[in-house]
Design an enzyme around this catalytic site. Structure first.
Site, short mmCIF file in Angstrom:
data_model
loop_
_atom_site.label_atom_id
_atom_site.label_comp_id
_atom_site.label_asym_id
_atom_site.label_seq_id
_atom_site.Cartn_x
_atom_site.Cartn_y
_atom_site.Cartn_z
N CYS A 291 0.54 -1.82 -8.20
CA CYS A 291 1.40 -1.58 -9.23
C CYS A 291 1.81 -2.77 -9.89
O CYS A 291 1.79 -2.70 -11.18
CB CYS A 291 2.67 -0.67 -9.05
SG CYS A 291 3.63 -0.10 -10.32
N CYS B 239 8.20 4.53 -5.16
CA CYS B 239 8.75 5.26 -6.13
C CYS B 239 8.49 6.76 -5.96
O CYS B 239 9.27 7.82 -6.40
CB CYS B 239 8.76 4.96 -7.46
SG CYS B 239 7.04 4.85 -8.21
#
Length: 338
Positions: free
Chosen positions: A92, A186
């Site tokens: 990410c 997340c």
């Protein structure tokens, strides 16, 4: 200076934006939608809007769900399918936060991109944060070398407790100081297996083998296990703890052994990401986020693969994880473990 700030609705990115605005910079906020959780986004966007209004800065909402799915989410699923252990935060940071978001910052004419990461920069190298307990240099080590000159980490010199204290002194930001911290991954609410369950049957029982190939028990599906795990499987007749040594996804088997068998003194990397010019390194390596660094020698080959020879053996080396190389407090290279 015109700076884009990655804003999540958390205390770290909020204090980052506040500090930069107070220093007189032209600050623009940006919230990234990375996965499909409407309620999650709605709540966070309200927080970002509250901060933006207080600071009197514009903000954007950037929908990167498709990029996130292709570069982070599906590779996470596929890596577990292959019997390896993924590192979604590293992917990410490289492709989304310090990739697509940086592209967006440049498109707005921003000179810098700021995030709330706990890390520092010196001479175009990532450095560990002052707050060692919150240091995120490991996850940032996947960044493209060219991206570093555009980055700012305003919290790198601060302790997390001081960031919270700072926020608590400002009336509008008090609530940010006490809110719950976000989870490490997340999109994983409880366990990673719940994510995998959406794509495949993870509960297919299989054989447990010892290191000689003998069947010694059963397990509940290979995706429930990572290298070094010592629970959740049967080992008949064992008189000492057994750990997962290897995962064989095609046969739905896990190979287990004693802690001594888990010991590794050398390993290989693919796609080494160098921040300095070198063909060999004499440095320290971290094989996972919370591990201690270990002295090592690194031989780098033309195809960007590398061989790592450790001064002292390590336990639980997992294929798919990222190894990060340090020269004291500076990140000098990273790569994924084969």
């Amino acid at each position: 200076m015109k700076i884009l700030v990655a804003m999540s609705g958390g205390v770290d990115s909020t204090v980052t934006a506040y500090k930069l605005k107070n220093l007189g910079h032209e600050v623009i906020g940006c919230y990234m939608k990375l996965h499909g959780k409407p309620n999650y986004h709605e709540e966070n966007i309200k927080k970002v809007e509250k901060v933006a209004n207080f600071l009197q800065i514009p903000y954007h909402i950037l929908d990167l769900q498709e990029d996130f799915k292709n570069k982070v989410y599906m590779p996470f699923v596929d890596t577990y399918k292959e019997g390896k252990t993924p590192n979604p935060c590293a992917l990410c940071n490289r492709f989304i936060k310090l990739g697509k978001l940086l592209e967006f910052a440049k498109s707005l004419g921003c000179e810098k991109l700021a995030t709330g990461h706990y890390a520092r920069l010196e001479n175009n190298l990532i450095k560990t944060a002052v707050d060692e307990s919150k240091d995120q240099s490991y996850f940032l080590a996947s960044a493209d070398k060219e991206a570093l000159k555009y980055l700012i980490f305003p919290l790198g010199e601060m302790k997390k407790e001081d960031v919270k204290k700072f926020a608590s002194t400002i009336e509008v930001l008090k609530s940010f100081a006490t809110q719950k911290e976000s989870s490490e991954i997340c999109f994983v609410e409880d366990t990673y297996v719940q994510v995998l369950d959406q794509f495949m049957d993870t509960k297919i029982p299989g054989e447990v083998l010892d290191s000689s190939g003998k069947v010694v028990g059963k397990h509940e599906g290979y995706m429930h296990y990572t290298i070094g795990k010592r629970r959740g499987f049967e080992v008949r007749g064992a008189h000492e703890p057994h750990f997962v040594l290897k995962i064989n996804p095609k046969q739905n088997q896990i190979i287990v052994g004693t802690k001594e068998e888990l010991k590794i003194s050398e390993f290989n990397l693919k796609n080494i990401n160098l921040f300095i010019d070198a063909k060999e390194l004499d440095c320290e390596v971290k094989i996972r986020y919370r591990s201690k660094s270990t002295p090592c020698k690194v031989e780098i080959y033309e195809d960007k693969s590398a061989k790592i020879i450790l001064k002292d053996p390590v336990y639980g080396l997992a294929s798919g994880q990222m190894a990060v190389f340090y020269d004291h407090d500076k990140v000098i290279a990273s790569g994924f473990i084969e």
